[in-house]
Design a protein around this motif. Sequence first.
Motif, PDB file in Angstrom:
ATOM      1  N   UNK A 265     -11.475  -8.351   3.628  1.00 26.10           N
ATOM      2  CA  UNK A 265     -11.180  -7.855   2.345  1.00 26.10           C
ATOM      3  C   UNK A 265     -12.971  -7.641   2.022  1.00 26.10           C
ATOM      4  N   UNK A 266     -13.675  -6.984   2.735  1.00 29.92           N
ATOM      5  CA  UNK A 266     -15.108  -6.994   1.791  1.00 29.92           C
ATOM      6  C   UNK A 266     -14.731  -5.082   2.197  1.00 29.92           C
ATOM      7  N   UNK A 267     -14.251  -4.627   3.304  1.00 33.35           N
ATOM      8  CA  UNK A 267     -13.430  -3.224   3.944  1.00 33.35           C
ATOM      9  C   UNK A 267     -12.837  -3.142   3.080  1.00 33.35           C
ATOM     10  N   UNK A 268     -11.862  -4.178   2.873  1.00 34.17           N
ATOM     11  CA  UNK A 268     -10.561  -3.170   2.461  1.00 34.17           C
ATOM     12  C   UNK A 268     -10.750  -2.771   0.415  1.00 34.17           C
ATOM     13  N   UNK A 269     -11.601  -3.232   0.116  1.00 33.58           N
ATOM     14  CA  UNK A 269     -11.692  -2.414  -1.197  1.00 33.58           C
ATOM     15  C   UNK A 269     -12.490  -0.953  -1.929  1.00 33.58           C
ATOM     16  N   UNK A 270     -13.472  -0.897  -0.618  1.00 36.42           N
ATOM     17  CA  UNK A 270     -13.391   0.566  -0.401  1.00 36.42           C
ATOM     18  C   UNK A 270     -12.624   1.307   0.238  1.00 36.42           C
ATOM     19  N   UNK A 271     -11.627   0.646   0.907  1.00 40.87           N
ATOM     20  CA  UNK A 271     -11.341   1.535   1.822  1.00 40.87           C
ATOM     21  C   UNK A 271     -10.104   2.046   0.834  1.00 40.87           C
ATOM     22  N   UNK A 272      -9.446   0.981   0.322  1.00 44.88           N
ATOM     23  CA  UNK A 272      -8.348   1.331   0.001  1.00 44.88           C
ATOM     24  C   UNK A 272      -8.510   2.405  -1.985  1.00 44.88           C
ATOM     25  N   UNK A 273      -9.972   2.217  -2.147  1.00 43.61           N
ATOM     26  CA  UNK A 273      -9.751   2.929  -3.517  1.00 43.61           C
ATOM     27  C   UNK A 273      -9.559   3.827  -3.034  1.00 43.61           C
ATOM     28  N   UNK A 274     -10.039   4.684  -2.068  1.00 43.60           N
ATOM     29  CA  UNK A 274     -10.215   6.269  -1.514  1.00 43.60           C
ATOM     30  C   UNK A 274      -8.814   6.771  -0.331  1.00 43.60           C
ATOM     31  N   UNK A 275      -7.342   5.639  -0.627  1.00 45.03           N
ATOM     32  CA  UNK A 275      -6.712   6.220   0.411  1.00 45.03           C
ATOM     33  C   UNK A 275      -5.379   6.031  -1.143  1.00 45.03           C
ATOM     34  N   UNK A 276      -4.412   6.704  -0.544  1.00 40.82           N
ATOM     35  CA  UNK A 276      -3.170   7.576  -1.960  1.00 40.82           C
ATOM     36  C   UNK A 276      -2.486   6.105  -1.932  1.00 40.82           C
ATOM     37  N   UNK A 277      -2.545   5.964  -0.758  1.00 38.01           N
ATOM     38  CA  UNK A 277      -1.420   3.822  -0.719  1.00 38.01           C
ATOM     39  C   UNK A 277      -1.688   3.546   0.559  1.00 38.01           C
ATOM     40  N   UNK A 278      -1.376   2.456   0.913  1.00 42.67           N
ATOM     41  CA  UNK A 278      -1.603   1.236   2.001  1.00 42.67           C
ATOM     42  C   UNK A 278      -0.930   1.789   3.159  1.00 42.67           C
ATOM     43  N   UNK A 279      -0.087   2.380   3.243  1.00 40.97           N
ATOM     44  CA  UNK A 279       0.141   2.576   4.444  1.00 40.97           C
ATOM     45  C   UNK A 279      -0.547   2.590   6.119  1.00 40.97           C
ATOM     46  N   UNK A 280      -1.081   3.912   5.815  1.00 37.87           N
ATOM     47  CA  UNK A 280      -2.395   3.461   7.076  1.00 37.87           C
ATOM     48  C   UNK A 280      -2.932   2.398   7.533  1.00 37.87           C
ATOM     49  N   UNK A 281      -3.148   2.145   6.404  1.00 35.45           N
ATOM     50  CA  UNK A 281      -4.419   0.558   6.791  1.00 35.45           C
ATOM     51  C   UNK A 281      -3.285  -0.683   7.101  1.00 35.45           C
ATOM     52  N   UNK A 282      -2.250  -0.597   6.544  1.00 34.20           N
ATOM     53  CA  UNK A 282      -1.226  -1.669   6.737  1.00 34.20           C
ATOM     54  C   UNK A 282      -1.032  -1.239   8.827  1.00 34.20           C
ATOM     55  N   UNK A 283      -0.271  -0.574   8.767  1.00 34.53           N
ATOM     56  CA  UNK A 283      -0.197  -0.465  10.653  1.00 34.53           C
ATOM     57  C   UNK A 283      -1.325  -0.673  11.293  1.00 34.53           C
ATOM     58  N   UNK A 284      -2.364  -0.490  10.846  1.00 36.13           N
ATOM     59  CA  UNK A 284      -3.817  -0.238  11.287  1.00 36.13           C
ATOM     60  C   UNK A 284      -4.203  -1.941  11.715  1.00 36.13           C
TER      61      UNK A 284
END
Length: 413
Positions: A265-284
């Motif tokens: 979760x500590x990494x998800x906030x800055x990553x998700x804020x830069x992403x258009x959606x969460x598809x790539x991170x969900x697959x990763x």
Amino acid sequence: MNSRKSPRAKKQIMLAVGILCIATCLRAPFTSIGPLLEIVRESLHLSTAAAGLVNALPLLAFAAISPAAPSVSRRLGLEPALGMALVLVGGGVLLRSLGHIWSLYLGTALLGCGIAICNVLLPSLVKRDFPGSIPRLTVLYALAMGISAALGSFLVVPLAQSLGWGWEPALGALFLLPLTACAVWFPQLFARHKNIDASQPEEPRKASLWKSALAWQVTLFFGLTSFTYYISVSWLPAFLTEAGFTDAEAGNIHGVMQLVSATPGLLLIPIISRMKDQRLIAAAVAGIAALGTAGLAAAPGLALVWGGCIGFGTGAAIILGLMFIGLRTNNPLQAAALSGMAQSVGYLLAACGPICAGAVHDMTQSWTVVFYGCSVLCIVLGLFGLGAGRDIQVGSSHGRAECFSGDMDHQRV
């Protein structure tokens, strides 16, 4: 102006602290039995499958109670419903620690009912009182869940063995978590908060969720994540002791896995804020979990590495699943309904995991097939993540569309 804002800010802080204290009770009371499960099994003369039922009971309770949690909230209010749930958790922890087979199962089921209510209502509470901070607060309470669960896994074996307490008092010590949460949450029972808007029509929204492909994608993403996670939580210590690790070493690796599950979760906030959606991170993250489960089956000597991969991948996926409940809905009522659907169906799937894994082990006398099977399911998890991660909401034309539909106008949450 500042004097007017100050009381409101203090109430929000106390509410957030209360949410985090409740979060410490959502995983540790039942996952911490994992490192002691072999000891409990031998003490009570249980089969492997019967011992697996101990881990499955809370998940079955989640599946059975989750659909009713929004109705409980509407009748009692969010805050009293959560307070009642904490009492159930505490009572279940104490009952389970009496040392009898009947109390083990009954107490486990009771604490599962309390956790189920909290699981469903917390995303709705966050949606209602922190609508602009859903990812941030979701990450914080997922972090609280993971840290408390990790501490429980680290401590139960030393308490039971090194200090000579036995498994019953070691599990009973977890009562401190719901006791503390009840004390912190008590003032919220008398605070005036706006409840979920009961004026909105409930039945049409429920019907739309069960017909929504997007809602099903969120549900199955959550369910397959929980399936893999709870197999690992339930049987990783047994797998490790069978592979030659001591009980203490297995408990430590089990704790590391849960501690790592809290960190994504500590990494998800800055990553998700830069992403258009969460598809790539969900697959990763599904891929990382697949790597961990396959690696554990192929090279158990590196269990610490593979346990970290499982913890990171499934932990990130669970956090994403909780985020999806708030991000893919339009209001607190719909969030509560989707939370009930996702956690009912999802945990019904997850409940099959510990029982099936135990039965497969009894048939094959090996955990290899179990964890290779989990790696295949993690690949399927990634496919559902591609659907659930789209930047749309339930009820939109695209939210009702079939999985992985083509071009779409993204609606920003």
